[in-house]
Design an enzyme around this catalytic site. Structure first.
Site, short mmCIF file in Angstrom:
data_model
loop_
_atom_site.label_atom_id
_atom_site.label_comp_id
_atom_site.label_asym_id
_atom_site.label_seq_id
_atom_site.Cartn_x
_atom_site.Cartn_y
_atom_site.Cartn_z
N LYS A 247 -10.99 1.68 -14.29
CA LYS A 247 -11.01 0.14 -14.14
C LYS A 247 -12.08 -0.96 -15.71
CE LYS A 247 -11.70 0.14 -9.20
NZ LYS A 247 -10.20 -1.19 -9.03
N TYR B 71 -12.18 6.71 -12.35
CA TYR B 71 -12.60 6.11 -11.37
C TYR B 71 -12.90 4.38 -12.95
CZ TYR B 71 -13.57 2.42 -8.50
OH TYR B 71 -13.79 0.89 -7.64
N ASP C 198 0.88 -0.81 -0.44
CA ASP C 198 -0.18 -0.38 0.30
C ASP C 198 0.49 1.41 0.12
OD1 ASP C 198 -2.08 2.33 0.89
OD2 ASP C 198 -2.80 0.11 0.86
N ALA D 242 -9.58 -6.07 -8.57
CA ALA D 242 -10.65 -5.78 -8.10
C ALA D 242 -11.82 -4.61 -8.94
CB ALA D 242 -10.32 -5.43 -6.72
#
Ligand code: UDP
Length: 311
Positions: free
Chosen positions: A149, A145, A31, A114
């Protein structure tokens, strides 16, 4: 197994890390902490099967030793964060996905993406099955976003088809629970924190837009089952019980016993009017369905934020 989880200090990533450790696997958690919090995995310090690595996965990813799985969960995940971090959001979905896929290829590991219900945009098909291609504005504020994705899904399928990588794609619908950031900006954390502080609950627009909220333990169970399955096509994991935003506000007020008022704010650009997963596929292929009702999940979430605000 030994797996890498990117975004391991985030809300979902940290719960997923706990699940993999509980199942007896080893986890490398990565992270850069721009929206994640070290505190979310602090309880794992000293666990010999967990290693935390501070790194931005939009840059080349180096992990020593073997890996059986690479689970790519790193990304800002709240519309407020996309507005503040548009370039990072685009980079982690595109460059970060590419790097994570390259690592999976080098290690011979299974790759798990994800993805999100945002690939459906402001949907014209309701509820949304995986076969729906979506209705996304590429140049709006949410596009950073949604398009990242969508690119990530395309890149994942290309690595699967061209390089023969073993891949999985999950489309995650609105998920909530402990370890969301109080200032995250998403609706559940906003309403709960506002109610607990006695501040007005901020409803955007009329509050007639709908979402279908999945408690984090259900979501993580769906992720784990999909990872362990052999299903390569995108799979929706979310709770199909649909509520208006106003209904959610009323539930939060009732469960907290707060006397906060409700205030209306402008509706954000391109805010989807409805959202609800068709989970036929998850039910039949994975034997998965959510178990936690909204009220029960909200009680756990309220208890968490109560203790956080007390600190
Ligand atoms: N929302 C709201 N008040 C808030 C935060 C969000 O009314 O304080 C609304 C938002 O406009 C959207 C829904 O709640 O219609 C869910 O927003 P969220 O940011 O949680 O995620 P989204 O599903 O839009 O990605």
């Amino acid at each position: 197994m030994r797996v890498l989880i990117t975004g391991a200090a985030g809300f979902l990533g940290s719960h997923l890390t706990d699940r993999f450790l509980a199942e007896g696997h080893d986890v490398v958690g990565m992270d850069n902490l721009i929206t994640g919090a070290r505190e979310n995995v602090a309880h794992l310090d000293g666990n010999r099967r967990f290693q935390f690595v501070l790194h931005d996965v939009s840059r080349f990813i180096q992990v020593d030793g073997p890996l059986d799985g690479v689970l790519h969960f790193a990304s800002p995940a709240s519309p407020i964060d996309y507005l503040e971090l548009p370039i990072q959001t685009l980079k982690v979905g595109s460059l970060g996905t590419h790097n994570a896929l390259g690592l999976a290829k080098a290690k011979g590991a299974r790759f798990f993406l994800a993805s999100t219900s945002e690939v459906y945009g402001d949907p014209q098909v309701h509820p949304q099955p995986e076969s729906y291609w979506g209705h996304v504005n590429p140049v709006g504020p949410r596009g950073v976003y949604d398009e990242a994705k969508r690119f990530a899904e395309a890149m994942t399928m290309a690595y699967h088809r061209y390089h023969g990588i073993d891949t999985r794609i999950i489309r995650i619908f609105n998920t909530y629970g402990p370890r969301m950031r109080a200032r995250d900006g998403r609706v559940v954390s906003n309403f709960v924190v506002q109610a607990l502080k006695g501040e007005p609950l901020t409803i955007y627009g009329e509050g007639q837009q709908t979402r279908s909220f999945c408690y984090v333990s259900d979501e993580v169970d769906g992720i784990y089952r999909l990872f362990m399955s052999d299903h390569t096509e995108p799979t929706n994991i979310g709770n199909p019980n649909e509520f208006t935003v106003r209904q959610l506000a009323e539930k939060v007020l009732a469960l907290t016993g707060s006397s906060s008022k409700i205030e209306q704010r402008p509706l954000p650009t391109d805010d989807p009017k409805v959202r609800r997963p068709d989970i036929t596929k998850a039910r039949t292929l994975l034997g998965w369905e959510p178990k936690v009702e909204l009220e029960e999940g909200l009680r756990h979430t309220i208890a968490y934020f109560r203790s956080q605000l007390g600190k």
